[in-house]
Write a protein that holds these residues in place. Structure first.
Motif, PDB file in Angstrom:
ATOM      1  N   GLN A   1     -41.991-125.171 -41.110  1.00 36.98           N
ATOM      2  CA  GLN A   1     -43.126-125.359 -42.010  1.00 36.98           C
ATOM      3  C   GLN A   1     -44.236-126.119 -41.290  1.00 36.98           C
ATOM      4  O   GLN A   1     -43.972-127.062 -40.553  1.00 36.98           O
ATOM      5  CB  GLN A   1     -42.706-126.139 -43.260  1.00 36.98           C
TER       6      GLN A   1
ATOM      7  N   PRO B   1     -48.613-126.618 -45.810  1.00 36.32           N
ATOM      8  CA  PRO B   1     -48.026-125.900 -46.946  1.00 36.32           C
ATOM      9  C   PRO B   1     -47.399-124.557 -46.557  1.00 36.32           C
ATOM     10  O   PRO B   1     -46.794-123.893 -47.390  1.00 36.32           O
ATOM     11  CB  PRO B   1     -49.228-125.675 -47.870  1.00 36.32           C
ATOM     12  N   HIS B   2     -47.543-124.146 -45.300  1.00 34.85           N
ATOM     13  CA  HIS B   2     -47.100-122.820 -44.866  1.00 34.85           C
ATOM     14  C   HIS B   2     -45.658-122.853 -44.349  1.00 34.85           C
ATOM     15  O   HIS B   2     -45.351-123.585 -43.413  1.00 34.85           O
ATOM     16  CB  HIS B   2     -48.029-122.278 -43.779  1.00 34.85           C
ATOM     17  N   LYS B   3     -44.798-122.032 -44.948  1.00 34.01           N
ATOM     18  CA  LYS B   3     -43.377-121.974 -44.585  1.00 34.01           C
ATOM     19  C   LYS B   3     -43.051-120.643 -43.926  1.00 34.01           C
ATOM     20  O   LYS B   3     -43.755-119.659 -44.136  1.00 34.01           O
ATOM     21  CB  LYS B   3     -42.502-122.134 -45.825  1.00 34.01           C
TER      22      LYS B   3
ATOM     23  N   ASP C   1     -40.787-117.231 -43.432  1.00 35.44           N
ATOM     24  CA  ASP C   1     -40.068-116.306 -44.309  1.00 35.44           C
ATOM     25  C   ASP C   1     -38.631-116.275 -43.807  1.00 35.44           C
ATOM     26  O   ASP C   1     -38.350-115.736 -42.738  1.00 35.44           O
ATOM     27  CB  ASP C   1     -40.709-114.917 -44.228  1.00 35.44           C
TER      28      ASP C   1
ATOM     29  N   LYS D   1     -44.578-113.363 -37.607  1.00 37.74           N
ATOM     30  CA  LYS D   1     -45.776-113.323 -38.453  1.00 37.74           C
ATOM     31  C   LYS D   1     -46.263-114.730 -38.765  1.00 37.74           C
ATOM     32  O   LYS D   1     -47.467-115.011 -38.719  1.00 37.74           O
ATOM     33  CB  LYS D   1     -45.507-112.560 -39.740  1.00 37.74           C
ATOM     34  N   ALA D   2     -45.334-115.646 -39.059  1.00 40.36           N
ATOM     35  CA  ALA D   2     -45.723-117.028 -39.342  1.00 40.36           C
ATOM     36  C   ALA D   2     -46.407-117.653 -38.129  1.00 40.36           C
ATOM     37  O   ALA D   2     -47.404-118.363 -38.275  1.00 40.36           O
ATOM     38  CB  ALA D   2     -44.502-117.852 -39.744  1.00 40.36           C
TER      39      ALA D   2
ATOM     40  N   ASP E   1     -49.995-116.456 -38.103  1.00 43.29           N
ATOM     41  CA  ASP E   1     -50.756-117.056 -39.201  1.00 43.29           C
ATOM     42  C   ASP E   1     -51.035-118.529 -38.940  1.00 43.29           C
ATOM     43  O   ASP E   1     -52.133-119.025 -39.202  1.00 43.29           O
ATOM     44  CB  ASP E   1     -50.010-116.899 -40.527  1.00 43.29           C
ATOM     45  N   TRP E   2     -50.040-119.239 -38.433  1.00 45.31           N
ATOM     46  CA  TRP E   2     -50.181-120.673 -38.213  1.00 45.31           C
ATOM     47  C   TRP E   2     -51.155-120.995 -37.092  1.00 45.31           C
ATOM     48  O   TRP E   2     -51.794-122.039 -37.105  1.00 45.31           O
ATOM     49  CB  TRP E   2     -48.830-121.309 -37.927  1.00 45.31           C
TER      50      TRP E   2
ATOM     51  N   TYR F   1     -54.485-121.087 -38.714  1.00 43.23           N
ATOM     52  CA  TYR F   1     -54.542-122.255 -39.604  1.00 43.23           C
ATOM     53  C   TYR F   1     -54.745-123.535 -38.798  1.00 43.23           C
ATOM     54  O   TYR F   1     -55.615-124.350 -39.109  1.00 43.23           O
ATOM     55  CB  TYR F   1     -53.252-122.315 -40.424  1.00 43.23           C
TER      56      TYR F   1
END
Length: 191
Positions: free
Chosen positions: A46, A49-51, A53, A73-74, A77-78, A81
């Motif tokens: 994490q 707020p992003h965890k 999957d 994918k995370a 995305d991170w 961010y």
């Protein structure tokens, strides 16, 4: 502590981190020799707020991205961010999970010098770490007795948590410090 030395140093110094990274590298080699079946893997689950999957969890992805995230994918995305946070001069915390598999029985003392105790103390000694959770941690308070397993996967009675540790870290807006906490950009474990 009220000391603002422009040269740096002190308890939050990168020099302190460097010593831990070096010790972690030596410990990794010693563990390979002494306990060849022991596998210790750290990864971020994490950021803010992003965890991740959990259904997309892939052990092979951990070393393939700068955040050591088991979800490709995370990681993508991170990156966007975190870049936005850096540009705004802000920062964010992260949760790093460490899983140990093949831990030999009998490590640690039975009362106060337990392995959980030593691991939590070691994690809390890292400047950026602000909390440690072992197994179900605080969530275990919500479980009734029949939901907590009496026998662990490795066969010791009375052990109710899996061999997983999570640490919550927080860093200031200095980019180097943020990278150390969450991305392991130097490709070495913090220990």
């Amino acid at each position: 502590y009220g000391i603002r030395d422009y040269r740096g140093g002190g308890r939050s110094s990168a020099r302190e981190t460097a010593a831990r990274v070096a010790a972690g590298g030596l410990a990794r080699e010693a563990i390979k020799a002494l306990a060849p079946n022991l596998q210790i893997t750290g990864y971020m689950v994490q950021m803010g707020p992003h965890k991740i999957d959990r259904d997309a969890f892939d052990w092979d992805q951990i070393e393939q991205n700068p955040f050591w995230v088991p979800d490709a994918k995370a990681a993508d995305d991170w990156a966007a961010y975190l870049d936005g946070l850096r540009k705004s001069g802000s920062s964010v915390g992260a949760i790093i999970e460490v899983t140990a598999r093949g831990v030999p029985a009998g490590i640690g003392a039975p009362v106060y010098g337990k392995l959980d105790t030593d691991l939590a103390a070691a994690m809390m000694s890292i400047n950026a770490v602000k909390g440690v959770e072992i197994g179900e941690g605080m969530s275990a308070a919500m479980l009734t007795g029949e939901l907590k397993p009496m026998r662990s996967p490795w066969g010791r009675r009375g052990r109710s948590t899996p061999p997983t540790m999570r640490a919550v870290s927080w860093a200031g807006s200095a980019p180097g410090r943020m990278l150390w906490c969450v991305s392991r950009s130097n490709r070495r474990p913090a220990s």
